[in-house]
Design a protein around this motif. Structure first.
Motif, PDB file in Angstrom:
ATOM      1  N   LYS A  70       0.845  -1.191   0.000  1.00  0.00           N
ATOM      2  CA  LYS A  70       0.000   0.000   0.000  1.00  0.00           C
ATOM      3  C   LYS A  70       0.881   1.242   0.000  1.00  0.00           C
ATOM      4  N   ALA A  71       0.505   2.224  -0.798  1.00  0.00           N
ATOM      5  CA  ALA A  71       1.191   3.513  -0.821  1.00  0.00           C
ATOM      6  C   ALA A  71       0.165   4.606  -0.597  1.00  0.00           C
ATOM      7  N   GLN A 121       1.421  21.662  -0.531  1.00  0.00           N
ATOM      8  CA  GLN A 121       2.520  21.049   0.202  1.00  0.00           C
ATOM      9  C   GLN A 121       2.245  19.576   0.482  1.00  0.00           C
ATOM     10  N   PHE A 122       3.280  18.740   0.309  1.00  0.00           N
ATOM     11  CA  PHE A 122       3.177  17.336   0.680  1.00  0.00           C
ATOM     12  C   PHE A 122       3.247  17.222   2.203  1.00  0.00           C
ATOM     13  N   VAL A 123       2.329  16.463   2.782  1.00  0.00           N
ATOM     14  CA  VAL A 123       2.333  16.253   4.227  1.00  0.00           C
ATOM     15  C   VAL A 123       2.564  14.786   4.583  1.00  0.00           C
ATOM     16  N   THR A 124       2.245  13.880   3.667  1.00  0.00           N
ATOM     17  CA  THR A 124       2.408  12.452   3.948  1.00  0.00           C
ATOM     18  C   THR A 124       2.804  11.714   2.680  1.00  0.00           C
ATOM     19  N   TRP A 125       3.829  10.886   2.789  1.00  0.00           N
ATOM     20  CA  TRP A 125       4.128   9.881   1.768  1.00  0.00           C
ATOM     21  C   TRP A 125       4.550   8.628   2.530  1.00  0.00           C
ATOM     22  N   GLN A 126       3.810   7.585   2.329  1.00  0.00           N
ATOM     23  CA  GLN A 126       3.913   6.402   3.187  1.00  0.00           C
ATOM     24  C   GLN A 126       3.827   5.130   2.363  1.00  0.00           C
ATOM     25  N   PHE A 127       4.622   4.120   2.762  1.00  0.00           N
ATOM     26  CA  PHE A 127       4.648   2.855   2.047  1.00  0.00           C
ATOM     27  C   PHE A 127       4.551   1.710   3.054  1.00  0.00           C
ATOM     28  N   GLU A 128       3.697   0.764   2.769  1.00  0.00           N
ATOM     29  CA  GLU A 128       3.471  -0.349   3.693  1.00  0.00           C
ATOM     30  C   GLU A 128       3.467  -1.671   2.946  1.00  0.00           C
ATOM     31  N   MET A 172       6.924   2.457   6.253  1.00  0.00           N
ATOM     32  CA  MET A 172       7.878   3.573   6.243  1.00  0.00           C
ATOM     33  C   MET A 172       7.118   4.834   5.877  1.00  0.00           C
ATOM     34  N   ALA A 173       7.211   5.861   6.730  1.00  0.00           N
ATOM     35  CA  ALA A 173       6.443   7.083   6.525  1.00  0.00           C
ATOM     36  C   ALA A 173       7.359   8.299   6.487  1.00  0.00           C
ATOM     37  N   ASN A 174       7.073   9.188   5.550  1.00  0.00           N
ATOM     38  CA  ASN A 174       7.747  10.480   5.400  1.00  0.00           C
ATOM     39  C   ASN A 174       9.277  10.373   5.406  1.00  0.00           C
TER      40      ASN A 174
END
Length: 331
Positions: A145-146, A154-161, A175-177
């Protein structure tokens, strides 16, 4: 986890009505299908998959009413077997009114036993904020999941699971931000193991690294379930979160929650219930907590129309505040 907001919030943090925290969007809540153990893993005589870590308290939380304020209209439209869209207009007196456009592209593959498992999800509102999810079944047991979230420009979250589901356990790493320039990252590891037919044990390890700080929080979790009840406990350095859910009968379900936070030095006890009236096409959810907040939401299906009328009210007796909401869900 739905977003980095969920990752950074320890036990005891709850966005109750009238709280000073901005209520999270539904993006911060993991999708139900993502948390539900796949049907193919339920085998006679063997332990079942325990599901996802962040779904441990879901049975109890689903009993409580969701906050509603102002006037909201939602129009859902299925364009094809793989494509769905929805329009949401929310007029509020306590927060900026806004419009949201939501779109889903669905998948139906050999690995996804749920035919409507979302693959790509996107949402944009009138302020220009964007939320995007990508959910993929890489193999029969591995899910990825991304998540990307922007606040206006503005980017506030980029997360990978990545999540692996065994026959009787679930392991996930998030892994987040990650930011190379600022040398910061948030890493989260989850593990759940079915010990018996009713007992699940596991834990969560959150690690945060930045230029000025570095640390980790370990949270242990346990869940014991019976034929019609579920008891869950999370406890760690950040606090504790305990819940109890019971299905009294076909119409009535109740839930009790206790949350304590060492960061805010606050504790909250809450009682919620859900009552279904199938003959009247109605569902009522109510709650009361130790902060003197009482609330309820009534959902009425307007048969034969494809619409649901939603009415809710929340009263804060300690703060002498009232919030009333009315909504219509079409489609």
């Amino acid at each position: 986890m739905g977003s980095v907001l969920a990752l950074s919030s320890g036990p005891g943090r709850q966005n109750w009505p009238f709280s000073t925290h901005t209520p999270p969007s539904h993006w911060d809540t993991p999708l139900a299908y993502w948390d539900t153990p796949p049907r193919w893993e339920r085998r006679d005589g063997r332990l079942s998959n325990p599901g996802s870590f962040h779904a441990l308290h879901r049975s109890c939380k689903d009993v409580f009413p969701q906050q509603i304020e102002g006037v909201k209209m939602i129009v859902n439209k299925t364009l094809s077997s793989f494509f769905k869209v929805s329009h949401t207009l929310h007029l509020s007196a306590v927060s900026p009114s806004q419009y949201r456009f939501h779109v889903e592209h669905l998948q139906s593959d050999d690995y996804s036993k749920d035919k409507d498992a979302p693959a790509l999800i996107g949402e944009v509102d009138s302020s220009g904020s964007l939320n995007a999810h990508s959910l993929l079944h890489l193999t029969e047991r591995v899910r990825a999941k991304a998540v990307f979230q922007t606040q206006q420009s503005q980017f506030v979250t980029w997360q990978f699971e990545t999540e692996y589901r065994g026959s009787d356990f679930t392991a996930a790493v998030t892994m987040a931000n990650p930011d190379i320039l600022r040398e910061s990252v948030i890493l989260v590891a989850h593990f759940l193991q079915s010990v018996s037919s009713g007992l699940v044990l596991g834990g969560e390890l959150v690690y945060h690294r930045g230029r000025a700080e570095e640390g980790g929080i370990l949270t242990l979790a346990g869940q014991y379930s019976g034929p019609n009840w579920v008891a869950t406990l999370n406890a760690g350095k950040g606090g504790a979160h305990a819940s109890y859910y019971q299905k009294a009968n076909k119409q009535i379900q109740v839930g009790v929650e206790f949350e304590a936070s060492t960061r805010t030095q606050e504790t909250t006890a809450s009682f919620g219930y859900q009552m279904e009236l199938p003959e009247a096409n109605m569902v009522f959810r109510g709650m009361v907590n130790s902060k003197c907040i009482i609330g309820g939401v009534l959902e009425k299906r307007l048969s034969p129309l494809p619409a649901t009328l939603i009415m809710g009210a929340f009263v804060n007796h300690r703060g002498d505040k009232l919030q009333v909401g009315l909504g219509v869900n079409v489609g």
